[in-house]
Design an enzyme around this catalytic site. Sequence first.
Site, mmCIF file in Angstrom:
data_model
loop_
_atom_site.group_PDB
_atom_site.id
_atom_site.type_symbol
_atom_site.label_atom_id
_atom_site.label_comp_id
_atom_site.label_asym_id
_atom_site.label_seq_id
_atom_site.Cartn_x
_atom_site.Cartn_y
_atom_site.Cartn_z
ATOM 1 N N ARG A 141 27.173 20.877 -38.064
ATOM 2 C CA ARG A 141 26.388 19.925 -38.486
ATOM 3 C C ARG A 141 26.421 18.404 -37.377
ATOM 4 O O ARG A 141 25.808 17.970 -37.462
ATOM 5 C CB ARG A 141 27.312 19.375 -39.778
ATOM 6 C CG ARG A 141 26.576 18.379 -40.588
ATOM 7 C CD ARG A 141 27.429 17.881 -41.569
ATOM 8 N NE ARG A 141 28.051 18.798 -42.354
ATOM 9 C CZ ARG A 141 27.559 19.430 -43.506
ATOM 10 N NH1 ARG A 141 26.473 18.950 -44.103
ATOM 11 N NH2 ARG A 141 28.219 20.343 -44.081
ATOM 12 N N ARG B 42 20.218 20.732 -50.410
ATOM 13 C CA ARG B 42 21.366 19.848 -50.219
ATOM 14 C C ARG B 42 21.528 18.942 -51.640
ATOM 15 O O ARG B 42 22.446 19.255 -52.236
ATOM 16 C CB ARG B 42 21.796 19.230 -49.072
ATOM 17 C CG ARG B 42 21.782 20.371 -47.976
ATOM 18 C CD ARG B 42 22.436 19.582 -46.501
ATOM 19 N NE ARG B 42 23.917 19.495 -46.802
ATOM 20 C CZ ARG B 42 24.523 18.259 -46.899
ATOM 21 N NH1 ARG B 42 23.868 17.173 -46.842
ATOM 22 N NH2 ARG B 42 25.805 18.383 -47.086
ATOM 23 N N CYS C 15 9.265 22.826 -60.267
ATOM 24 C CA CYS C 15 9.156 22.902 -61.883
ATOM 25 C C CYS C 15 10.587 23.045 -62.239
ATOM 26 O O CYS C 15 11.175 24.162 -62.836
ATOM 27 C CB CYS C 15 8.450 23.896 -62.355
ATOM 28 S SG CYS C 15 6.628 23.460 -62.237
ATOM 29 N N TYR D 214 21.659 22.300 -42.152
ATOM 30 C CA TYR D 214 21.711 22.954 -43.287
ATOM 31 C C TYR D 214 20.388 22.435 -43.965
ATOM 32 O O TYR D 214 20.311 22.213 -45.386
ATOM 33 C CB TYR D 214 22.953 22.755 -44.136
ATOM 34 C CG TYR D 214 23.946 23.172 -43.252
ATOM 35 C CD1 TYR D 214 24.235 24.521 -43.085
ATOM 36 C CD2 TYR D 214 24.906 22.070 -42.684
ATOM 37 C CE1 TYR D 214 25.409 24.790 -42.492
ATOM 38 C CE2 TYR D 214 26.057 22.825 -41.740
ATOM 39 C CZ TYR D 214 26.278 24.164 -41.777
ATOM 40 O OH TYR D 214 27.389 24.627 -41.077
HETATM 41 N N1 LLP Z 1 32.622 28.046 -38.451
HETATM 42 C C1 LLP Z 1 32.772 28.576 -39.832
HETATM 43 C C2 LLP Z 1 33.472 29.909 -39.834
HETATM 44 C C3 LLP Z 1 31.931 28.284 -40.666
HETATM 45 O O1 LLP Z 1 31.973 28.853 -41.957
HETATM 46 C C4 LLP Z 1 31.266 27.175 -40.534
HETATM 47 C C5 LLP Z 1 30.303 26.555 -41.860
HETATM 48 C C6 LLP Z 1 31.147 26.396 -39.088
HETATM 49 C C7 LLP Z 1 31.757 26.942 -38.402
HETATM 50 C C8 LLP Z 1 30.399 25.067 -39.100
HETATM 51 O O2 LLP Z 1 30.721 24.263 -40.000
HETATM 52 P P1 LLP Z 1 30.018 22.451 -39.717
HETATM 53 O O3 LLP Z 1 30.787 22.244 -38.344
HETATM 54 O O4 LLP Z 1 28.786 22.670 -39.712
HETATM 55 O O5 LLP Z 1 30.661 21.920 -40.616
HETATM 56 N N2 LLP Z 1 25.553 24.553 -46.476
HETATM 57 C C9 LLP Z 1 26.618 23.347 -46.597
HETATM 58 C C10 LLP Z 1 27.445 23.812 -45.401
HETATM 59 C C11 LLP Z 1 28.023 25.085 -45.025
HETATM 60 C C12 LLP Z 1 28.990 25.380 -44.139
HETATM 61 C C13 LLP Z 1 29.372 26.845 -43.923
HETATM 62 N N3 LLP Z 1 29.951 27.091 -42.868
HETATM 63 C C14 LLP Z 1 25.877 22.039 -46.463
HETATM 64 O O6 LLP Z 1 24.738 21.765 -46.474
HETATM 65 O O7 LLP Z 1 26.720 21.136 -46.458
#
Ligand code: LLP
Length: 429
Positions: A277, A313, A345, A374
Amino acid sequence: MSAFGYRGGELWVEEVPVREIAEGAGTPVYIYSASAIEARVRDLQRAFGSLPVRLCYAVKANPHLAVLRLLARLGMGAETVSGGEIERALAAGIPPERIVFSGVGKEEEELRFAIARGVLQINVESRDELRLAGALAREMGRSAAVALRINPAVEASTHEKIQTGREGDKFGIPIAEAREAFLEAQACPGLVPVGLHVHVGSQILDIHSFARSYGIAAELFETLRADGVPLVRLDLGGGFGIPYRPEDRGFDLDGLAALLEAVWDRLRCELILEPGRLVVGEAGVLLTRVLARKERGVRRWLVVDAGMHTLLRPALYDAWHGIRPVREPASAQEWEEVEVVGPICESGDVLGRGRRLPVLQRGDLVVLEAVGAYGATMASSYNSRPRAAEVLVRGRRWDIIKPRRPARAEFADERVPSWIEEEGPAGEG
Ligand code: LLP
């Protein structure tokens, strides 16, 4: 400086008026700024400058090939959670020795593929998976570098649905079993245990959550080394948050660098970070057009052409994304409080509740902010609505990097079995 801002009364991205993209690519459309992505990577590289930190971008955040290619050119590695993500990373030119393969459930074929391509390490999440990886590596006459993902049983300060490090979460090997699992890995021909992995959740802005989980991982790392396991790498995962609301602080990169420095002082091993992110989130907006404005009593709705099928989201996590009109509000403007909703819908198809916006009309354009991570990747074709197009901007030029998928394409590969026709009219036969 943000890549998105008003100029001459209109919203621009880098050197392109957003309206030009709406005209050329249609709406809804995801728009990413290449310069914003690159600037963020440089910030990260600068923050950890003197430390041996390997940055493996979490592909799941935005897996578009063009995004991966930009990151590959900056020397980033990839954190992947499926065979498909490994294929994407390789296709974008990220070499196998910069790819980490994680994920709570891996298929045999995916493990074979990762071992055959010689990825940097496989982050193993269960003892079943450990044994399978060992058996496959032996069968293939190869050896597989593995790290064990531990579940440190800590609560991170973030949304319930994106926590991954609590005792009851499905992820990782319980900390109490980790040592035994490691000794098993070490005794298993075909496996080379190289490190530990920990990741406690996503969209975490509070640095203390990281301090706790890193501390637990570092302690186990020391214990295992004392046991004689020659660990070389500690993968500290991702989870670094971004400011979604105007009052949110940005992520404390210096604070993170200080934590990493402390871990390095203690362990003297290579460190991996898996930011997703933080790299792409703020570099993208979703451009959408107003389909209708509705009023009932005191309530006001703006129905737009993006919805939960385009950006999940808000519906899934009650996530808040800034919403801005493309035409800059004038000072004498009439404002109102509206609910910004999509065309799907479902009553849950709400993109923003209680938003103060200038009074807009059918045909007006608005953007949802900070959707580079995401966003497009979690989209669906629910209600048989085509997926949004994606556009990448660099300076004055912009390119459609994914055309809007026609609705027909969604059912082009659906098959109607011949017996349905052969059976004659329904009810007979
Ligand atoms: N590493 C692992 C093992 C992970 O499971 C994830 C994210 C990341 C790295 C990266 O995380 P970040 O730096 O992006 O926070 N769909 C959700 C977020 C799900 C994250 C899943 N794993 C949302 O829209 O907030």
